[in-house]
Design an enzyme around this catalytic site. Structure first.
Site, PDB file in Angstrom:
ATOM      1  N   LYS A  41      -4.229 -22.390  25.662  1.00 13.63           N
ATOM      2  CA  LYS A  41      -4.368 -22.203  27.117  1.00 13.63           C
ATOM      3  C   LYS A  41      -5.833 -22.015  27.504  1.00 13.63           C
ATOM      4  O   LYS A  41      -6.580 -21.368  26.772  1.00 13.63           O
ATOM      5  CB  LYS A  41      -3.603 -20.938  27.559  1.00 13.63           C
ATOM      6  N   ARG A  90      12.207 -13.635  30.120  1.00 10.62           N
ATOM      7  CA  ARG A  90      12.637 -13.803  31.500  1.00 10.62           C
ATOM      8  C   ARG A  90      13.935 -14.618  31.511  1.00 10.62           C
ATOM      9  O   ARG A  90      15.010 -14.050  31.506  1.00 10.62           O
ATOM     10  CB  ARG A  90      11.535 -14.483  32.322  1.00 10.62           C
ATOM     11  N   SER A 128       1.981 -15.491  35.013  1.00 10.49           N
ATOM     12  CA  SER A 128       0.546 -15.440  35.334  1.00 10.49           C
ATOM     13  C   SER A 128       0.091 -16.762  35.950  1.00 10.49           C
ATOM     14  O   SER A 128      -0.708 -16.776  36.890  1.00 10.49           O
ATOM     15  CB  SER A 128      -0.271 -15.159  34.067  1.00 10.49           C
TER      16      SER A 128
HETATM   17  O1  PNS Z   1       1.087 -14.623  26.680  1.00 10.74           O
HETATM   18  P1  PNS Z   1       1.207 -15.729  25.679  1.00 10.74           P
HETATM   19  O2  PNS Z   1       0.083 -16.738  25.851  1.00 10.74           O
HETATM   20  O3  PNS Z   1       2.557 -16.383  25.702  1.00 10.74           O
HETATM   21  O4  PNS Z   1       1.021 -15.051  24.235  1.00 10.74           O
HETATM   22  C1  PNS Z   1       1.072 -15.832  23.052  1.00 10.74           C
HETATM   23  C2  PNS Z   1       0.341 -15.101  21.914  1.00 10.74           C
HETATM   24  C3  PNS Z   1      -1.094 -14.841  22.317  1.00 10.74           C
HETATM   25  C4  PNS Z   1       1.052 -13.798  21.628  1.00 10.74           C
HETATM   26  C5  PNS Z   1       0.395 -16.015  20.640  1.00 10.74           C
HETATM   27  O5  PNS Z   1      -0.176 -17.258  20.946  1.00 10.74           O
HETATM   28  C6  PNS Z   1      -0.330 -15.375  19.450  1.00 10.74           C
HETATM   29  O6  PNS Z   1       0.212 -14.507  18.806  1.00 10.74           O
HETATM   30  N1  PNS Z   1      -1.594 -15.825  19.178  1.00 10.74           N
HETATM   31  C7  PNS Z   1      -2.392 -15.282  18.094  1.00 10.74           C
HETATM   32  C8  PNS Z   1      -2.548 -16.290  16.950  1.00 10.74           C
HETATM   33  C9  PNS Z   1      -1.314 -16.304  16.078  1.00 10.74           C
HETATM   34  O7  PNS Z   1      -0.986 -15.370  15.382  1.00 10.74           O
HETATM   35  N2  PNS Z   1      -0.608 -17.453  16.135  1.00 10.74           N
HETATM   36  C10 PNS Z   1       0.647 -17.625  15.443  1.00 10.74           C
HETATM   37  C11 PNS Z   1       1.765 -17.117  16.321  1.00 10.74           C
HETATM   38  S1  PNS Z   1       3.309 -17.475  15.627  1.00 10.74           S
END
Ligand code: PNS
Length: 162
Positions: A41, A90, A128
């Site tokens: 994102k 949600r 968001s």
């Molecule tokens: O609010 P979001 O963007 O849906 O959150 C997603 C998030 C940030 C929690 C996820 O992308 C994440 O954990 N990113 C960190 C990198 C990571 O560990 N990636 C593997 C996730 S399975």
């Protein structure tokens, strides 16, 4: 101590996120809200700005810390010695994405589970990205985000020409 991590992009934090925190701070001893750079994102607010907006919006909750991190969530959770990951759900549309992440994290760190908390019905369609789009197009977002976030969005969007 039952410590949980609530990770997310929080770009920006909404009343839906705050609602999840109000519910889960009653269950866990402490929650660390972790603002993560989601590589998929493009963010409007910097990580530091997002951390500050969450801190300002959660002053009524005393068992919360807010920070940011870069890297793998599973490693961060291990380092913090947290026992759970919190994620809000949600509608059913969230489920596939969330189930994939929860399964991946379970493989990476088997001792930690993802706890899903249902969004309050009044926030079921709140996101968001929806808030940013509504704010950009001049919509009134007062019921959707804390006042400090509304002000932050107005400041960010004032120079954007449509
Ligand atoms: O609010 P979001 O963007 O849906 O959150 C997603 C998030 C940030 C929690 C996820 O992308 C994440 O954990 N990113 C960190 C990198 C990571 O560990 N990636 C593997 C996730 S399975």
């Amino acid at each position: 101590m039952r410590l949980a991590i609530y990770p997310g992009s929080f770009d920006p934090v909404t009343n839906g996120h705050i609602d999840i925190l109000e519910k889960t701070t009653r269950i866990f001893d402490k929650i660390i809200v972790s603002v993560v750079h989601n590589v998929t994102k493009q963010a409007l607010f910097t990580l530091e700005e997002r951390v500050e907006l969450i801190k300002e919006s959660t002053k009524h909750l005393d068992n919360i810390e807010v920070e940011s991190f870069n890297g793998l969530l599973a490693n961060y959770i291990d380092e913090k010695k947290a026992c759970a990951i919190i994620r809000g759900l949600r509608t059913v549309a969230d489920f596939e994405y969330e189930a994939g992440m929860a399964t991946m994290n379970k493989i990476l760190i088997p001792k930690v589970d993802t706890i899903f908390v249902m969004a309050d019905t009044k926030y079921i369609y709140l996101s968001s990205s929806g808030v940013k789009e509504a704010a950009l197009l001049g919509g009134d977002i007062s019921l959707l985000v804390p006042p400090i976030v509304k002000a932050g969005l107005e400041e960010k969007l004032k120079d954007i020409k449509l």
